[in-house]
Design an enzyme around this catalytic site. Structure first.
Site, PDB file in Angstrom:
ATOM      1  CD  GLN A  14      -2.621   1.349   2.573  1.00 38.11           C
ATOM      2  OE1 GLN A  14      -2.174   0.849   3.587  1.00 38.11           O
ATOM      3  NE2 GLN A  14      -3.700   2.106   2.561  1.00 38.11           N
ATOM      4  CB  ILE A  37       8.313 -11.459  -2.169  1.00 35.64           C
ATOM      5  CG1 ILE A  37       8.827 -12.885  -2.088  1.00 35.64           C
ATOM      6  CG2 ILE A  37       6.809 -11.373  -1.963  1.00 35.64           C
ATOM      7  CD1 ILE A  37       8.803 -13.464  -0.682  1.00 35.64           C
ATOM      8  CG  ASP A  55      12.410 -13.627   0.786  1.00 32.44           C
ATOM      9  OD1 ASP A  55      12.036 -12.833   1.677  1.00 32.44           O
ATOM     10  OD2 ASP A  55      12.422 -14.858   0.933  1.00 32.44           O
ATOM     11  CE1 TYR A 145       3.013  -4.061  11.484  1.00 34.05           C
ATOM     12  CE2 TYR A 145       1.238  -3.029  12.729  1.00 34.05           C
ATOM     13  CZ  TYR A 145       2.177  -2.983  11.710  1.00 34.05           C
ATOM     14  OH  TYR A 145       2.268  -1.860  10.935  1.00 34.05           O
ATOM     15  CE  LYS A 149       6.151  -2.427  11.472  1.00 35.73           C
ATOM     16  NZ  LYS A 149       7.162  -2.288  10.415  1.00 35.73           N
TER      17      LYS A 149
HETATM   18  C1  AKB Z   1      -2.588  -2.129  10.898  1.00 31.05           C
HETATM   19  O1  AKB Z   1      -3.791  -1.896  11.056  1.00 31.05           O
HETATM   20  O2  AKB Z   1      -2.045  -3.175  11.269  1.00 31.05           O
HETATM   21  C2  AKB Z   1      -1.721  -1.065  10.271  1.00 31.05           C
HETATM   22  C3  AKB Z   1      -1.077  -0.197  11.287  1.00 31.05           C
HETATM   23  C4  AKB Z   1      -1.880   0.707  12.124  1.00 31.05           C
HETATM   24  O3  AKB Z   1       0.111  -0.229  11.414  1.00 31.05           O
HETATM   25  N1  AKB Z   1      -2.504  -0.271   9.373  1.00 31.05           N
END
Ligand code: AKB
Length: 316
Positions: A14, A37, A55, A145, A149
């Site tokens: 995106q 990739i 990759d 996630y 991060k």
């Molecule tokens: C998600 O919703 O995982 C992403 C973000 C907020 O990093 N758009």
């Protein structure tokens, strides 16, 4: 034209497709290599400049490419986002961390001038104050996630302190765009809703109507990313990622904004597992630090973004 040779890894996503186009206006099309990739380039990347199949987790191939092509700057955008990450946490951790750690090493050894790596509001968790969340506050992410991060931010800071690497980062809120689709995020509803409004006049939202989240239009996100990367080095006083804010709204509010253009539009709600992720994230972000350090300013609010999204998507 500025003299850099830029590699964008994960360019078919995106952010990537729009960032590559913006970088090409600064550095020249031939000096910005889009890589992903996928064998086949995203339609927006086709025939507009160099494209390579890479990759993000294959450090050897990336190093070889960087050396061979005399790359000087890298943007690493490949990542597994919040919702997809919860379905296979080990894979998300692997992809998100391996790609970053290998690149940081390569960047030091091959003396890259700059590295960009995106972070996210997902670094925050349910113990963080949820309104006007500050740059420095309690950070206890609860998604894989978010954990990747936050760990990544710490690694970026470490490589800067230890090796002097010029690595810069932004904590993106939910990003809304019409040129390219998001994939696997909790904020994706705010893109889907525009497509469904135009196609079917109705939308079933996977978040509850009063779920406020920080959001940003892609035009602002791309401009902000480039402004951060172009800012003189002495302005970058944090090597954790910068909070960046533009707007905050709920599904009910975006639906009302769409109804200003499509009065018959209807929305209903069927919250799923993504509701819990959203409940642990800030409702709004304080980005004073970015505004003070490198003069960040957003341009799009909900009304302006909605008009632009609907105009451009109808044209498509
Ligand atoms: C998600 O919703 O995982 C992403 C973000 C907020 O990093 N758009």
């Amino acid at each position: 034209m500025k003299k850099e040779k830029v590699l964008v890894i994960g360019a078919g996503g995106q952010i990537g497709v729009e960032l590559v186009a913006a970088l090409r206006t600064i550095y020249g099309a031939d000096n910005v290599v889009a890589s992903d990739i996928r064998q086949e380039a995203h339609p927006m990347l086709k025939d507009r400049g160099p494209y390579a199949v890479l990759d993000a987790t294959n450090g050897a191939a990336i190093r070889e490419f960087i050396v061979r092509e005399r790359i000087t700057q890298v943007y690493l955008l490949a990542a597994v986002l919040s919702a997809t990450g919860e379905k296979d946490p080990a894979r998300a951790w692997d992809i998100n961390m391996q790609s970053l750690l290998q690149l940081l090493d390569i960047a030091v050894q091959e003396k890259l001038t700059k590295v960009y790596w995106p972070s996210s509001i997902a670094v925050f968790g349910p113990t963080t104050p949820r309104d006007n969340t500050m740059q420095e506050t309690v950070i206890e992410p609860r998604t894989v996630y978010g954990i990747s991060k936050y760990a990544g931010e710490l690694w970026c800071q470490y490589y800067h302190q230890r090796w002097g690497l010029d690595v810069r980062s932004i904590r993106y809120p939910g990003l809304i765009s019409w040129k390219s689709a998001p994939g696997g995020g909790t904020t994706d509803y705010a893109v889907e809703i525009y497509h469904e409004a135009l196609k079917n006049g109705r939308y079933t939202c996977f978040l509850a109507e009063d779920t406020y989240l920080p959001m940003m239009y892609m035009d602002d996100a791309i401009r902000g990313t480039i402004e951060l990367m172009e800012a003189p080095v002495e302005k970058i006083q944090t090597r954790m990622a910068y909070n960046l804010s533009a707007m905050s709204f709920s599904p009910a509010e975006i639906a009302a904004a769409i109804r200003e253009h499509i009065p018959s539009f209807t929305i209903d709600y069927a919250p799923d597992f993504r509701q819990q992720i959203a409940n642990g994230w800030p409702r709004s972000i304080d980005d004073t630090t970015a505004r003070q350090h490198w003069n960040w300013k957003h341009e799009f609010d909900l009304a302006r973004m909605t008009a632009d999204m609907l105009k451009n998507l109808s044209g498509k």
